[in-house]
Design a protein around this motif. Sequence first.
Motif, mmCIF file in Angstrom:
data_model
loop_
_atom_site.group_PDB
_atom_site.id
_atom_site.type_symbol
_atom_site.label_atom_id
_atom_site.label_comp_id
_atom_site.label_asym_id
_atom_site.label_seq_id
_atom_site.Cartn_x
_atom_site.Cartn_y
_atom_site.Cartn_z
ATOM 1 N N GLY A 135 -2.647 78.775 88.835
ATOM 2 C CA GLY A 135 -3.370 79.427 89.915
ATOM 3 C C GLY A 135 -2.966 80.879 90.093
ATOM 4 N N VAL A 136 -1.668 81.156 89.998
ATOM 5 C CA VAL A 136 -1.195 82.538 90.127
ATOM 6 C C VAL A 136 -1.623 83.353 88.909
ATOM 7 N N LYS A 137 -1.564 82.745 87.741
ATOM 8 C CA LYS A 137 -1.874 83.462 86.500
ATOM 9 C C LYS A 137 -3.367 83.755 86.347
ATOM 10 N N TYR A 138 -4.219 82.755 86.645
ATOM 11 C CA TYR A 138 -5.655 82.895 86.377
ATOM 12 C C TYR A 138 -6.531 82.892 87.619
ATOM 13 N N GLY A 139 -5.955 82.700 88.779
ATOM 14 C CA GLY A 139 -6.748 82.528 89.987
ATOM 15 C C GLY A 139 -7.045 81.053 90.183
ATOM 16 N N GLN A 140 -7.596 80.722 91.335
ATOM 17 C CA GLN A 140 -7.838 79.313 91.642
ATOM 18 C C GLN A 140 -9.058 79.190 92.529
ATOM 19 N N ARG A 141 -9.827 78.130 92.306
ATOM 20 C CA ARG A 141 -11.037 77.907 93.088
ATOM 21 C C ARG A 141 -11.190 76.410 93.313
ATOM 22 N N GLU A 149 5.635 88.897 85.552
ATOM 23 C CA GLU A 149 5.370 89.051 86.980
ATOM 24 C C GLU A 149 5.000 87.710 87.619
ATOM 25 N N VAL A 150 4.238 86.889 86.905
ATOM 26 C CA VAL A 150 3.900 85.557 87.403
ATOM 27 C C VAL A 150 5.175 84.734 87.573
ATOM 28 N N ALA A 151 6.041 84.757 86.564
ATOM 29 C CA ALA A 151 7.307 84.017 86.651
ATOM 30 C C ALA A 151 8.137 84.509 87.834
ATOM 31 N N ASP A 152 8.225 85.801 88.002
ATOM 32 C CA ASP A 152 9.035 86.366 89.091
ATOM 33 C C ASP A 152 8.497 85.974 90.465
ATOM 34 N N VAL A 153 7.185 86.089 90.661
ATOM 35 C CA VAL A 153 6.630 85.753 91.973
ATOM 36 C C VAL A 153 6.717 84.251 92.211
ATOM 37 N N MET A 154 6.564 83.445 91.174
ATOM 38 C CA MET A 154 6.730 81.995 91.324
ATOM 39 C C MET A 154 8.168 81.653 91.710
ATOM 40 N N ASN A 155 9.134 82.307 91.087
ATOM 41 C CA ASN A 155 10.533 82.050 91.446
ATOM 42 C C ASN A 155 10.805 82.453 92.890
ATOM 43 N N TYR A 156 10.189 83.539 93.316
ATOM 44 C CA TYR A 156 10.364 83.969 94.705
ATOM 45 C C TYR A 156 9.772 82.953 95.679
ATOM 46 N N ILE A 157 8.522 82.552 95.474
ATOM 47 C CA ILE A 157 7.897 81.660 96.456
ATOM 48 C C ILE A 157 8.461 80.240 96.371
#
Length: 133
Positions: free
Chosen positions: A74-80, A103-111
């Motif tokens: 969802g973070v990488k490609y969007g989600q619907r 960047e996806v990995a970093d934001v996923m680790n943060y959240i």
Amino acid sequence: MKSFIVVYLAFVGCIFYYLNQDKALQESMDRGSEIYADFCVTCHLEKGEGVEATFPPLAKSDYLMNNRKESIKGVKYGQRGPMTVNGKKYDNTMMPMGLEDEEVADVMNYIMNSWGNSGAKMVTVEEVSNILK
């Protein structure tokens, strides 16, 4: 004596690995915090609480923690489409943000390690790159 040395070296190696992994996770989370502030905070808000019936919460999110692959996708490609988060239904669209795999990995680790979430395993760039549409 030899077995003591082997056990001791294994113990020291495990401690070093744990401390090094913890440092890498913290550095990733620090970068992820900046990405979150740039791309995610508008919809999911400062403390990840989301917006009732519109944008799902990331804080204490059962969906996020139980659907790792789908969350990364969802973070990488969007989600619907419809999803249930913490027992509440959401049906909206999250457009792709155009983030690189790191960047996806970093934001996923943060959240996954903020606001009451506790990620079991660090999200890596390799893991993100293996997620396909």
